[in-house]
Motif scaffolding. Structure first.
Motif, short mmCIF file in Angstrom:
data_model
loop_
_atom_site.label_atom_id
_atom_site.label_comp_id
_atom_site.label_asym_id
_atom_site.label_seq_id
_atom_site.Cartn_x
_atom_site.Cartn_y
_atom_site.Cartn_z
N ALA A 89 0.81 -1.22 0.00
CA ALA A 89 0.00 0.00 0.00
C ALA A 89 0.85 1.27 0.00
CB ALA A 89 -0.93 -0.01 1.23
N VAL A 90 1.99 1.26 0.68
CA VAL A 90 2.76 2.50 0.89
C VAL A 90 4.06 2.53 0.10
CG1 VAL A 90 3.89 3.95 2.63
CG2 VAL A 90 1.79 2.72 3.23
N THR A 265 0.50 -3.71 -10.15
CA THR A 265 -0.43 -4.76 -9.75
C THR A 265 0.30 -6.10 -9.57
OG1 THR A 265 -2.27 -3.70 -10.85
CG2 THR A 265 -2.47 -6.06 -10.49
N GLU A 266 1.18 -6.41 -10.54
CA GLU A 266 1.91 -7.68 -10.47
C GLU A 266 2.84 -7.68 -9.24
OE1 GLU A 266 1.21 -10.07 -12.51
OE2 GLU A 266 0.08 -8.97 -14.03
N SER A 267 3.50 -6.55 -8.98
CA SER A 267 4.40 -6.48 -7.82
C SER A 267 3.63 -6.66 -6.52
CB SER A 267 5.12 -5.13 -7.80
OG SER A 267 5.92 -5.00 -8.95
N ARG A 268 2.49 -5.95 -6.43
CA ARG A 268 1.69 -6.06 -5.20
C ARG A 268 1.16 -7.48 -5.01
NH1 ARG A 268 -1.92 -0.55 -5.79
NH2 ARG A 268 -0.91 0.64 -4.13
N LEU A 269 0.64 -8.07 -6.08
CA LEU A 269 0.09 -9.43 -5.95
C LEU A 269 1.19 -10.42 -5.56
CD1 LEU A 269 -2.46 -9.58 -8.92
CD2 LEU A 269 -2.97 -9.40 -6.49
N GLY A 270 2.40 -10.21 -6.11
CA GLY A 270 3.52 -11.09 -5.74
C GLY A 270 3.82 -11.01 -4.25
N LEU A 271 3.85 -9.79 -3.72
CA LEU A 271 4.10 -9.61 -2.28
C LEU A 271 2.98 -10.23 -1.44
CD1 LEU A 271 5.36 -5.92 -2.36
CD2 LEU A 271 6.61 -7.80 -1.27
N ASP B 17 -2.11 3.33 -11.04
CA ASP B 17 -3.44 3.29 -10.43
C ASP B 17 -4.30 2.15 -10.94
OD1 ASP B 17 -2.99 5.57 -8.85
OD2 ASP B 17 -3.24 6.81 -10.62
N GLU B 18 -3.67 1.04 -11.24
CA GLU B 18 -4.44 -0.09 -11.74
C GLU B 18 -5.32 -0.67 -10.64
OE1 GLU B 18 -1.82 -2.98 -13.33
OE2 GLU B 18 -1.27 -1.75 -15.05
N LEU B 23 -11.76 -8.88 -6.80
CA LEU B 23 -12.28 -8.29 -5.56
C LEU B 23 -12.51 -6.78 -5.63
CD1 LEU B 23 -10.26 -10.23 -2.81
CD2 LEU B 23 -12.52 -10.75 -3.72
N GLY B 24 -12.27 -6.19 -6.77
CA GLY B 24 -12.69 -4.80 -6.98
C GLY B 24 -11.77 -3.71 -6.50
N SER B 25 -11.11 -3.91 -5.35
CA SER B 25 -10.23 -2.85 -4.84
C SER B 25 -9.08 -3.48 -4.05
CB SER B 25 -11.00 -1.89 -3.93
OG SER B 25 -11.28 -2.51 -2.70
N TRP B 26 -8.00 -2.72 -3.92
CA TRP B 26 -6.86 -3.21 -3.15
C TRP B 26 -7.23 -3.37 -1.69
CZ3 TRP B 26 -3.18 -5.67 -5.28
CH2 TRP B 26 -2.83 -5.39 -6.60
N ARG B 27 -8.12 -2.49 -1.23
CA ARG B 27 -8.54 -2.58 0.17
C ARG B 27 -9.15 -3.96 0.46
NH1 ARG B 27 -13.13 -1.65 2.84
NH2 ARG B 27 -13.02 -0.86 4.99
N ASN B 28 -9.98 -4.43 -0.48
CA ASN B 28 -10.61 -5.74 -0.28
C ASN B 28 -9.56 -6.86 -0.27
OD1 ASN B 28 -13.04 -4.48 -0.17
ND2 ASN B 28 -13.64 -4.99 -2.28
#
Lengths: 566, 52
Positions: A89-90, A265-271, B17-18, B23-28
């Motif tokens: 997130a940060v 998105t790929e980086s975040r999902l990997g983490l 900002d993808e 699940l619609g959002s990163w928060r979820n």
């Protein structure tokens, strides 16, 4: 080891290295070499992150730790999923927005060049030594048990890693780690199934857990606030969070893994993949240790698992003492086996309670005999290392697992050693070139020159790691010395990054001075005060934050930098 | 150490900002990861109570 095991072992290792070299044969830009051209998808990133963290010691030590101390070590990882969420997130958006190659590059954009160089140098000092230990630690155990030459083991292991890491850079590291994690996960799941299958017919997994629990090995979670207990829910969720934020958020060997993502998105999902799977994976590795523990309730275990050291003790005049202890050990084992069988057969709560108490008493007698044997070994061989838990799992694998699976499990251990070492060399090479060479010496270097310099730097660090691994054999307690050194530096690094991320009003000069003073203070503390070295992480970090705030208060207000608006 | 000329920041990568693919959002998604942690802690607590 049979020839089939050798084929499985050498074939697996060679195939993975060849795959890494083949898949990255067309890398011809520094961006491709340092960040994998930004085309990695989340499964590769996630497996790469997990493979970087999982060193050979994970598979040598963790099952042995469960055997000796139970399941509670899993709590150490409770802070990790929270850290993955915070980093996703940060921190990841900041790195992406600034399009950095290394974590320390961010420090220049947030602060100034001198803070970037300081961060890079602190990282290189700690991680450079750790890379040698990543090779040495498994090599010393495997060479002593298998009769391999230690220097040859260090050299071959190091050479294979250097070959594909230098050849294909970050992308080769990530691609090979994906294959290595598949081997690792496949190997440990197969091992768990085979060990469960080797238990007596009337001992299933549930009964095994009951037997282990009777002697305190199923202590998975502990909500007590006892500060003397190292692993509790609270220490895991706080200390574990602290360490995971530091490691995954600021250590280039991990940052480089997710900076190679195709998108944020790929980086975040990997983490987050790591955040979901890390705890179950550690639980499984620990539970393998529990199954081995229960297996040895029905099969006589050695009184001391480090066989070469035991043999050395037997070669002295203390052999008769050891023989006497071994005879009593066999009797104690038979007695414990009978109480274990009685517990599995107990049908009423009263019978179960009685059998449980008898099992605890019998187990206590075996523990006492093991301590007695260790005392004799220490007298016979004063230089002997008495901690033999790292030898438990690999001794079991070599003696009791079927042909083929022995080779596979050794491939798991060596894959883990190679995957963590490769990330370290890759990160050290990148940091050397991006943060020092290209930044200070050759800012005008063209891409071809940068690519060549990156390969040379990676090879240089590989050579340092192998040389250090070879030198390590000459010194006692070197692994602990490297861990202490790491703790002395990492707290300060984390402090710099926490100020960078969260304390916007502190500028470069304040954090630089604070880091230098804190680092000197931690070193002085190490030489003057006797405290557990893990505390240096916390002290260094807190000192940087507090001192930078104090210094900033007396300095002119820092000019905003582009990174502060990230 | 003399301070070198500041490096020009590299251009920002465009894909910041993808929305996540599910699940619609990163928060979820973060809630799912933290919920998974809570579920694991609950399972471990039950295992400890049952066997230790």
């Amino acid at each position: 080891m049979t020839s089939i095991d050798w084929i499985v072992l050498v074939g697996t290792i060679a195939a993975i290295a060849a795959y890494g070299i083949y898949k990255t044969r067309n890398i011809d830009t520094s961006a491709g070499y340092l960040k994998g051209d930004g085309e990695l998808r989340w499964p590769t990133i996630g497996l790469s992150i997990m493979a970087t963290q999982a060193s050979a010691i994970t598979f040598l030590s963790v099952p042995g730790q469960a055997y000796e101390d139970g399941m509670r070590f899993v709590q150490f990882y409770f802070g990790l999923p929270i850290a993955m969420v915070i980093i996703s997130a940060v921190i990841v958006p900041i790195y992406y927005k600034l399009n950095v190659f290394t974590a320390y590059e961010y420090l220049e954009q947030r602060f100034d060049p001198k803070t970037r160089v300081l961060g890079a140098l602190l990282f290189m000092t700690g991680r450079g030594l750790a890379a040698g230990i990543s090779i040495y630690a498994p090599a010393i155990i495997l060479s002593s048990l298998m009769g391999w030459d230690l220097n040859a083991t260090n050299l071959i292991l190091g050479a294979v890693v250097i070959l594909y890491t230098v050849s294909g850079g970050s992308k080769a590291v990530s691609q090979t780690q994906k294959q290595q994690m598949i081997v690792i996960m496949g190997g440990i799941i197969t091992a768990a199934i085979v060990i469960a299958y080797r238990l007596p017919d009337d001992v299933g997994v549930t009964t095994a857990a009951t037997l282990a629990g009777a002697v305190g090995r199923m202590n998975v979670i502990d909500f007590s606030f006892d500060p003397d207990t190292r692993y509790t829910f609270w220490s895991g969720i706080t200390g574990g969070l602290f360490l995971a934020l530091s490691y995954f958020g600021t250590d280039q060997s991990q940052v480089q893994r997710y900076l190679g993502g195709k998108s944020i998105t790929e980086s975040r999902l990997g983490l987050l993949f790591n955040g979901m799977l890390k705890i179950p994976m550690q639980f499984l590795i620990l539970f393998i240790g529990i199954l081995v523990f229960v297996f040895f309730m029905f099969e006589r275990p050695p009184v001391f698992f480090n066989q070469p050291t035991l043999d050395a003790a037997y070669a002295t005049e203390h052999a008769p003492e050891l023989q006497a202890i071994e005879a009593r050990w066999t009797e104690a084992f038979e007695a414990r086996k009978q109480t274990a069988l009685a517990l599995t057969a107990a049908e009423t709560p009263a019978a179960e309670a009685e059998a449980r108490a008898a099992l605890q008493a019998a187990h206590g007698r075996m523990d006492a005999l093991r301590d007695e044997a260790k005392a004799v070994i220490k007298t016979a061989v004063p230089t002997a290392e008495l901690k033999d838990s790292d030898y438990i799992f690999v001794s079991f694998v070599l003696k009791y697992l079927p042909t083929g699976l022995v080779g596979l499990l050794l491939a798991v251990i060596l894959s883990a050693a190679m995957s963590s070492t490769a990330s370290e060399l890759n990160a050290l090479g990148s940091t050397t070139v991006v943060d020092l060479y290209k930044r200070l010496l050759r800012p005008d270097a063209d891409d071809r020159h940068t690519l060549r310099a990156s390969k040379i730097a990676t090879a240089f660090w590989g050579g340092v790691a192998v040389a250090f691994a070879t030198f390590a054999a000459l010194l006692d307690n070197l692994i602990e010395a490297v861990n202490i050194l790491g703790s002395i530096f990492y707290g300060v690094i984390l402090g710099i990054f926490l100020v960078a991320f969260f304390v916007k009003r502190v500028g470069g000069t304040a954090v630089f001075l604070a880091a230098v003073v804190a680092q000197l203070g931690v070193v002085a503390l190490y030489f003057s005060v006797d405290i557990g070295y893990l505390w240096f992480n916390v002290i260094g970090c807190v000192w940087v934050i507090v001192l930078s705030l104090l210094i900033q208060a007396v300095l002119p207000r820092a000019r905003p930098k582009p990174a502060e608006e990230a | 150490m003399s301070e070198p000329v500041p490096e020009k920041p590299a251009p920002a990568r465009p894909e910041l900002d993808e929305t996540p693919p599910l699940l619609g959002s990163w928060r979820n998604i973060y809630v799912v990861v933290l919920g998974n942690l809570a579920l694991l802690v609950l399972i471990f607590w039950l295992l400890t109570r049952a066997f230790n």
